[in-house]
Write a protein that holds these residues in place. Structure first.
Motif, PDB file in Angstrom:
ATOM      1  N   SER A 101       0.859  -1.302   0.130  1.00 25.99           N
ATOM      2  CA  SER A 101       0.091  -0.113   0.020  1.00 25.99           C
ATOM      3  C   SER A 101       1.048   1.296   0.079  1.00 25.99           C
ATOM      4  CB  SER A 101      -1.094  -0.027   1.301  1.00 25.99           C
ATOM      5  OG  SER A 101      -0.310   0.565   2.394  1.00 25.99           O
ATOM      6  N   CYS A 102       0.150   2.528  -0.077  1.00 28.78           N
ATOM      7  CA  CYS A 102       1.163   3.502   0.014  1.00 28.78           C
ATOM      8  C   CYS A 102       0.862   4.232   1.413  1.00 28.78           C
ATOM      9  CB  CYS A 102       0.307   4.676  -0.784  1.00 28.78           C
ATOM     10  SG  CYS A 102      -1.020   5.601  -0.077  1.00 28.78           S
TER      11      CYS A 102
ATOM     12  N   CYS B 245      -3.718   4.050   3.956  1.00 25.76           N
ATOM     13  CA  CYS B 245      -4.664   3.103   4.547  1.00 25.76           C
ATOM     14  C   CYS B 245      -4.378   2.551   5.974  1.00 25.76           C
ATOM     15  CB  CYS B 245      -5.180   1.837   3.593  1.00 25.76           C
ATOM     16  SG  CYS B 245      -6.250   2.560   2.292  1.00 25.76           S
TER      17      CYS B 245
ATOM     18  N   ILE C 101      -9.027   0.896  -1.894  1.00 25.75           N
ATOM     19  CA  ILE C 101      -9.099   0.355  -3.145  1.00 25.75           C
ATOM     20  C   ILE C 101      -8.098  -0.293  -3.752  1.00 25.75           C
ATOM     21  CG2 ILE C 101      -8.088   2.309  -4.308  1.00 25.75           C
ATOM     22  CD1 ILE C 101     -11.539   0.841  -4.985  1.00 25.75           C
ATOM     23  N   CYS C 102      -6.925  -0.316  -3.067  1.00 27.16           N
ATOM     24  CA  CYS C 102      -5.612  -1.197  -3.658  1.00 27.16           C
ATOM     25  C   CYS C 102      -5.880  -2.569  -3.284  1.00 27.16           C
ATOM     26  CB  CYS C 102      -4.519  -0.495  -2.741  1.00 27.16           C
ATOM     27  SG  CYS C 102      -3.709   0.798  -3.347  1.00 27.16           S
TER      28      CYS C 102
ATOM     29  N   GLY D 217     -12.153   2.932  -0.954  1.00 27.64           N
ATOM     30  CA  GLY D 217     -11.979   4.322  -0.417  1.00 27.64           C
ATOM     31  C   GLY D 217     -10.574   4.585  -0.818  1.00 27.64           C
ATOM     32  N   CYS D 218      -9.771   5.619  -1.076  1.00 24.19           N
ATOM     33  CA  CYS D 218      -8.558   6.066  -1.113  1.00 24.19           C
ATOM     34  C   CYS D 218      -8.296   7.339  -0.674  1.00 24.19           C
ATOM     35  CB  CYS D 218      -8.247   6.071  -2.542  1.00 24.19           C
ATOM     36  SG  CYS D 218      -6.575   6.517  -3.081  1.00 24.19           S
ATOM     37  N   ALA D 219      -7.931   7.483   0.454  1.00 26.47           N
ATOM     38  CA  ALA D 219      -7.668   6.591   1.541  1.00 26.47           C
ATOM     39  C   ALA D 219      -8.860   6.130   2.154  1.00 26.47           C
ATOM     40  CB  ALA D 219      -6.531   7.064   2.604  1.00 26.47           C
TER      41      ALA D 219
ATOM     42  N   ARG E 219       0.290   9.219  -4.115  1.00 26.76           N
ATOM     43  CA  ARG E 219       0.133   7.975  -3.551  1.00 26.76           C
ATOM     44  C   ARG E 219       1.246   7.173  -3.512  1.00 26.76           C
ATOM     45  NH1 ARG E 219      -4.366  10.131  -5.021  1.00 26.76           N
ATOM     46  NH2 ARG E 219      -5.972   9.690  -4.206  1.00 26.76           N
TER      47      ARG E 219
ATOM     48  N   ILE F  33      -4.685  11.827   2.412  1.00 24.52           N
ATOM     49  CA  ILE F  33      -4.595  11.941   0.987  1.00 24.52           C
ATOM     50  C   ILE F  33      -5.454  13.122   0.495  1.00 24.52           C
ATOM     51  CG2 ILE F  33      -4.320  11.000  -1.350  1.00 24.52           C
ATOM     52  CD1 ILE F  33      -3.115   8.580  -0.176  1.00 24.52           C
TER      53      ILE F  33
HETATM   54  S1  SF4 Z   1      -6.196   2.969  -1.479  1.00 24.45           S
HETATM   55 FE1  SF4 Z   1      -5.061   4.902  -1.924  1.00 24.45          FE
HETATM   56  S2  SF4 Z   1      -4.605   5.665   0.152  1.00 24.45           S
HETATM   57 FE2  SF4 Z   1      -4.984   3.255   0.333  1.00 24.45          FE
HETATM   58  S3  SF4 Z   1      -3.278   2.298   0.092  1.00 24.45           S
HETATM   59 FE3  SF4 Z   1      -3.989   2.326  -1.985  1.00 24.45          FE
HETATM   60  S4  SF4 Z   1      -3.383   4.379  -2.852  1.00 24.45           S
HETATM   61 FE4  SF4 Z   1      -2.833   4.367  -0.785  1.00 24.45          FE
END
Ligand code: SF4
Lengths: 145, 359
Positions: free
Chosen positions: A17-18, A21, A84-85, A114-116, B63, B148
């Motif tokens: 993930s980034c 989340c 969403i990842c 959801g992102c995030a 991201r 984000i």
């Molecule tokens: S869904 Fe969005 S916030 Fe969550 S890990 Fe993926 S890129 Fe990052």
């Protein structure tokens, strides 16, 4: 209702993930959202966990790690794909090192986009997971009789 | 001779929200070597520039990391704006500075919490994160997002903030500053906390320089370097002197971060005093051509964005050097010779952000 749905223990693992989340998962445990009031406790040990919170997508290297955690969890267990990842790969789906969502490695019970992802969504998902846990437990009991 | 044992640390470990794996070679309780293996979160997003055009790529850049998300997006925009030779309006520059500093405050608070957790001070962890939520509220009020928030865009910023709102923010920040001072004094004065951090994980000034440490890791070892000194966004107009500590241990790095929170509040105040009404973006014309390095200071240290355009809407190459990557070598050096029980504290003191290190 069994004790499991009164106080489910969760374990969190970050696929690729980034971080957004993951931080929101931790934020859900903090005083503002405080999932502990529902009896939810975060544990680092898969053998104690009932609910697996997966964030981020799956790649070749983390797939065995995720499967390992999943296999160590006792039955009944529920897997939540958060963000969403974890649901589909999201914005990174086209990257060369992303195989897709969490379901590429383990069976997923609930997808939470959801992102995030927002902490409210995480709490809602965990509460829904309690119902699923309860059903799975009932099914297990029925099979055992 | 004592026996050597290898203890695996991670990838799934309670103190790490993110996966990194270290093989710790220990002799009794002493770590003689730490061997990292990484690649659990590599996504390969630099290559996405070939599939997403230079305007859309801002979303990907944001991201790279969910904590310093905004500064990633902004730095990417800065590099592309240079290739397009765009002049960014003043108001946008000030807003960028304000959001950067808000990100820094929330990131440092997050770090303080995780550090407290790593030495088992659970209530301090909770308190730090409680205050962090208030900062996230400000971000949410001004942009709509929590972690984000997509406020950066090529050519300026996406949203304006009214002057009434800005004054409100300042009032709130002053209140939060008092609360932060309270938990800050626990970190700096509590005997138990000091015991866990003073003299632990020492990085000498010479090592910090030769191993290429960045950010609070570097400034905690007595080197006065901070990309904000170069005056990007509106730091040039505001004036900036970095916070420096000399001891080089975990305590010094904590102190740097706590003082930086106060400094960020001051920077935001100056921005709010100086900001003038005006446009918040310019029209984007042309296609990026040529190459450029943009360097900014993230909460974790210096980040470098390299962008190479070839006159089409897709960049030819984009490369990011993130602060955690630069801090990995100094981390391994400080782990050598430490006690096994100190490993979580030392690993956390570089403020590791594995997702940006591996991208
Ligand atoms: S869904 Fe969005 S916030 Fe969550 S890990 Fe993926 S890129 Fe990052």
């Amino acid at each position: 209702m069994s004790s499991i749905s009164k106080s489910p223990w969760v374990i969190h693992y970050d696929g690729s993930s980034c971080n957004g989340c993951d931080i929101e998962v931790l934020a859900a445990l903090m005083p503002r959202f405080d999932v502990e009031r529902f009896g939810v406790i975060n544990t680092g040990n898969p053998k104690h966990a009932d609910i697996l919170l997966l964030t981020g997508s799956i790649n070749e290297q983390n797939k065995p790690v995720v499967q390992n955690i999943y296999n160590q969890m006792p039955e009944p267990k529920v897997v939540l794909a958060l963000g969403i990842c974890a649901t589909s790969g999201g914005i990174f789906r086209e990257c060369y090192n992303v195989m897709g969502g969490a379901d590429k490695a383990v069976p997923v019970d609930l997808y939470v986009p959801g992102c995030a992802i927002r902490p409210e969504a995480i709490i809602d998902a965990v509460v829904q997971a309690l119902g699923i846990l309860e059903k799975k437990r009932a099914a297990m009991n029925a099979a055992a009789v | 001779m004592s026996n050597r044992t290898i203890i695996p640390f991670g990838p799934q470990h309670p103190v790490l929200p993110e996966p990194i794996h270290l093989d710790l070679v220990v002799e009794d309780e002493k770590v003689v070597e730490a061997i990292p293996s990484i690649g659990f979160i590599h996504r390969g997003l630099e290559k996405l520039v070939e599939k997403k055009d230079f305007i859309d790529f801002v979303y990907v850049a944001e991201r790279i990391c969910g904590i310093c998300s905004y500064i990633h997006g902004m730095t990417y925009c800065m590099s592309v704006e240079q290739l397009l030779k765009l002049e960014i309006p003043d108001r946008a520059q000030y807003l960028r500075t304000i959001w950067s500093e808000l990100s820094r405050i929330h990131s440092h608070l997050l770090w303080l919490g995780l550090t407290a957790d790593s030495f088992g001070f659970e209530s301090l962890f909770m308190q730090s994160w409680r205050i962090r939520e208030s900062i996230l509220d400000i971000i949410e009020e001004t942009t709509g997002g929590r972690v984000i928030f997509g406020a950066a865009k090529v050519g300026g910023v996406r949203r304006d903030v009214s002057s009434v709102k800005l004054d409100e923010i300042m009032k709130k920040l002053r209140v939060y500053q008092k609360e932060i001072n309270t938990i800050g004094s626990v970190f700096l004065n509590d005997t138990t906390v000091k015991h866990r951090m003073q003299g632990v994980g020492v990085l000498s000034q010479a090592d910090a320089k030769s191993l290429g440490a960045v950010g609070p890791m570097l400034r905690g070892s007595g080197v006065s370097q901070d990309m904000r000194m170069t005056g990007y966004a509106s730091y040039g107009k505001i004036g900036f002197t970095p916070v420096v500590e000399t001891a080089g241990d975990c305590y010094a790095r904590t102190k740097v971060r706590i003082l930086e929170i106060a400094q960020s509040v001051d920077i935001i105040q100056k921005c709010i005093e100086q900001i003038k009404e005006g446009p918040i973006e310019v029209k984007v014309i042309g296609m990026p051509d040529g190459e450029y390095f943009a360097r900014t200071e993230q909460p974790r240290g210096e980040v470098i964005y390299y962008a190479k355009g070839n006159g089409t809407k897709f960049l030819q190459r984009m490369r990011v050097r993130t602060p955690t990557f630069a801090n990995l070598a100094p981390l391994l050096a400080t782990l050598r010779g430490c006690q096994l029980a100190d490993v979580p504290v030392i690993v956390l003191t570089i403020d590791p952000c594995i997702s940006c290190a591996e991208r």
